[in-house]
Design an enzyme around this catalytic site. Structure first.
Site, PDB file in Angstrom:
ATOM      1  N   ARG A 188       0.792  -1.196   0.079  1.00 15.38           N
ATOM      2  CA  ARG A 188      -0.075  -0.116  -0.099  1.00 15.38           C
ATOM      3  C   ARG A 188       0.828   1.262  -0.011  1.00 15.38           C
ATOM      4  O   ARG A 188       0.333   2.164  -0.475  1.00 15.38           O
ATOM      5  CB  ARG A 188      -0.924  -0.277   1.234  1.00 15.38           C
ATOM      6  N   TYR A 200      -6.813  -1.148  -6.742  1.00 20.80           N
ATOM      7  CA  TYR A 200      -6.388  -2.547  -6.189  1.00 20.80           C
ATOM      8  C   TYR A 200      -5.572  -2.310  -4.819  1.00 20.80           C
ATOM      9  O   TYR A 200      -5.144  -1.375  -4.362  1.00 20.80           O
ATOM     10  CB  TYR A 200      -5.410  -3.451  -6.911  1.00 20.80           C
ATOM     11  N   GLU A 201      -5.071  -3.406  -4.294  1.00 23.77           N
ATOM     12  CA  GLU A 201      -4.512  -3.399  -2.811  1.00 23.77           C
ATOM     13  C   GLU A 201      -5.397  -2.785  -1.828  1.00 23.77           C
ATOM     14  O   GLU A 201      -5.081  -2.170  -0.958  1.00 23.77           O
ATOM     15  CB  GLU A 201      -3.158  -2.711  -2.551  1.00 23.77           C
ATOM     16  N   GLY A 202      -6.579  -3.062  -2.128  1.00 24.34           N
ATOM     17  CA  GLY A 202      -7.961  -2.555  -1.086  1.00 24.34           C
ATOM     18  C   GLY A 202      -8.110  -1.154  -1.801  1.00 24.34           C
ATOM     19  O   GLY A 202      -7.340  -0.094  -2.012  1.00 24.34           O
TER      20      GLY A 202
END
Length: 582
Positions: free
Chosen positions: A300, A428-430
């Protein structure tokens, strides 16, 4: 853009003069003998800039127009990518911040962050390969057994082997608790069966092996996310003597046809179509998410740096075009609205850089200290770096297209590619909505805003530092924004106790408000340093930094107030709107 040149002067200013890396990190035991400071910073930044400009940047359009493909359970990557990845490995960039015990250079994370920015400016699709490998190695370092570390880390740190992260499944998205991939015990290992989607750099032949980290469920696992375990699933198995043996039963089925990052092979991966993919438990059973979050925090931060990197690339292309394109007898950079767009791109990029690099230093301090407040600070700011920076990345890439006018809307100029590439980063990645929910619901709520209020006190100290006539207007603007931030923090803490739905309705606005105020704070800190340096130096970066901060305060920081108003209003219109009317 093939003419990309990393902004080394600004990067070094942030690392050595704003973050004071030599003073803050150079004395720590891990870094004491490495010579951390301006000379090392300059050498590393210049070499990374050379590699990014000469090797990676020319591949950006190649990867976009000749994307990765999949046939007969094998991925073919874009021309030139394999050779560039091998040059990256030869330069030791995979292990720049890794433990020397496993072949790493052991340097501060901020140097890896700066290199990551350059890779993303040069070619975002390419940059994902080293980012994922570095994150996978970090996870094995944190949670692996000594045997696993010995088997994998040195080869991953050197770039001889790659790494990937296999989380998502069709129909599951961010709700990992409903995943169907299963792991069946088989002697000293497991056999995995299932399918994963959206696996970035899930297969290729650029490295000898790929170490997949795969989330799956054991037969007796609890329901939901509490029953997820993490497994090491190598593409090729050990032959018993440390070499590569037989092909494991994990194969690409296809690559996704995406809006952007075409050069990055985003794979559908099948496990166990034959005998079952051999996997080795990483960490404890049913603790897979906890283990994976080691990688996710790193990922992140780097996704936020993607927003920064693509912004810098888009800005460089836009400003170069604006200097060359003549309209009304003058280059369009002289037109007020074009100048507005370019300055909006530039100052927000500088703010993102200062924020990301500062918190990269905090990460190193947290790793070397027993003070939980440092890790709490990192945890608080990671969702802001990821969410705010990637939102700005899309905005800035879009402004880059606008600066080009009609030429920006055709693919030949390459301006549109920055926008297409950047659009994935808020997802992406949350997703950024998840980042905002995490920021408010977990990071703000778990200590009733104590970490946030401590950060606000640091911001107030910078207001005090802006106590000369040159910086007084900057100090006034920052003081007002910080006071409002303190008020929204108090409001959200109260809402979390009274009605969490109200707090979550304002979470995105708080993430954006905090990002804008944090950006102003770091630019104000930069101006304090620059003001002092102006007394001894005629370098243009110093008055330029003050001018950037002043523009940011006048034109960008005002956005924070509108986000605050949403929070103060309680978002009743949002909560009360019936979904059946949509």
């Amino acid at each position: 853009m093939e003419n990309y040149r990393a902004p080394v002067e600004d990067m070094q200013f942030v690392i050595d003069e704003l973050c004071e890396v030599g003073e803050r990190l150079g004395g720590l035991q891990r870094f004491a003998e490495l010579g951390v400071g301006p000379d090392l910073s300059g050498a590393l930044l210049e070499e990374s800039a050379r590699l990014s400009a000469e090797v990676i940047a020319p591949l950006r359009r190649v990867g976009d127009t000749q994307p990765a493909s999949c046939a007969e359970r094998k991925v073919q990557i874009s021309p030139g990518y394999a050779e560039a990845l091998q040059q990256l490995a030869a330069g030791g960039w995979y292990g720049i911040a890794a433990d020397p015990a496993h072949g790493g250079q052991g340097l501060p994370e901020v140097y890896g962050t700066a290199a990551c920015e350059m890779w993303n400016s040069a070619d975002m699709a390419f940059a994902l390969a080293p980012i994922l490998s570095i994150g996978a190695a970090m996870t094995i370092q944190a949670h692996g057994s000594e045997q696993q570390k010995s088997a994998y880390l040195e080869k991953m740190t050197s770039g001889e082997w790659a790494g990937s992260m296999c989380l998502t499944e069709s129909g599951a998205g961010s709700d990992l608790g409903v995943m169907k991939t299963r792991a069946v015990p088989d002697g000293d290992h497991y056999r995995l069966f299932g399918q994963k989607i959206y696996i970035t750099w899930g297969d290729h032949e650029a490295m000898d092996n790929i170490v997949h980290l795969v989330l799956a469920k054991l037969p007796d696992a609890p329901e939901g996310s509490r029953g997820i375990s993490l497994f090491i699933v190598p593409k090729y198995l050990d032959d018993g003597s440390g070499g590569l043996g037989e092909r494991n039963d994990i194969y690409p089925v296809s690559v996704e046809h995406k809006l952007g990052i075409h050069g990055s092979p985003t794979c559908v991966m099948a496990l166990g179509d034959d005998a079952g993919a051999v996997g080795y438990l990483l960490g404890e059973p049913n603790q897979g998410l906890a283990c994976m979050f080691t990688m996710m925090n790193e990922a992140r931060l780097k996704m936020g740096v993607q927003g920064l990197g693509v912004s810098e690339g888009a800005y460089q292309q836009a400003v170069a075009y604006a200097r060359e394109r003549v309209q009304g007898g003058v280059p369009i950079i002289e037109h007020a609205d074009v100048k507005r767009m370019l300055l909006t791109m530039r100052v927000q990029t500088e703010a993102m850089r200062a924020l990301a690099y500062t918190e990269a230093v905090t990460m190193d301090l947290a790793h070397q200290s027993a003070d939980p407040a440092l890790q709490a600070r990192v945890d608080l700011m990671i969702p802001v770096i990821k969410g705010w920076s990637t939102e700005l990345g899309v905005e800035i890439a879009s402004l880059g297209v606008q600066v080009h006018g009609g030429m920006g809307y055709v693919e030949e100029t390459g301006a549109a590619q920055y926008l297409r590439d950047a659009r994935i980063a808020p997802i992406y990645e949350g997703t950024n909505g998840i980042q905002a929910a995490d920021l408010v619901g977990r990071k703000l709520g778990r200590d009733q805003g104590a970490t946030m209020l401590a950060l606000i006190e640091e911001m107030k100290a910078t207001v005090t530092d802006c106590n000369n006539a040159e910086l007084a207007d900057i100090g006034t603007a920052l003081a007002s924004a910080v006071a409002t931030l303190a008020a929204t923090t108090t409001t959200l803490v109260e809402q979390l106790q009274e009605n969490r739905h109200t707090a979550q309705a304002g979470a995105y606005d708080f993430m954006m408000q905090l990002g804008y105020v944090a950006g102003a704070w770091h630019l104000a800190r930069s101006s304090v340093v620059a003001s002092a340096r102006c007394q001894q130096s005629e370098r243009s970066i110093y008055p330029g930094k003050i001018a950037s901060t002043r523009y940011y305060c006048e034109h960008i920081l005002v956005r924070a107030a509108s986000h605050a108003e949403v929070i103060f209003g309680g978002s009743a219109a949002l909560q009360n709107y019936p979904t059946e009317w949509m």
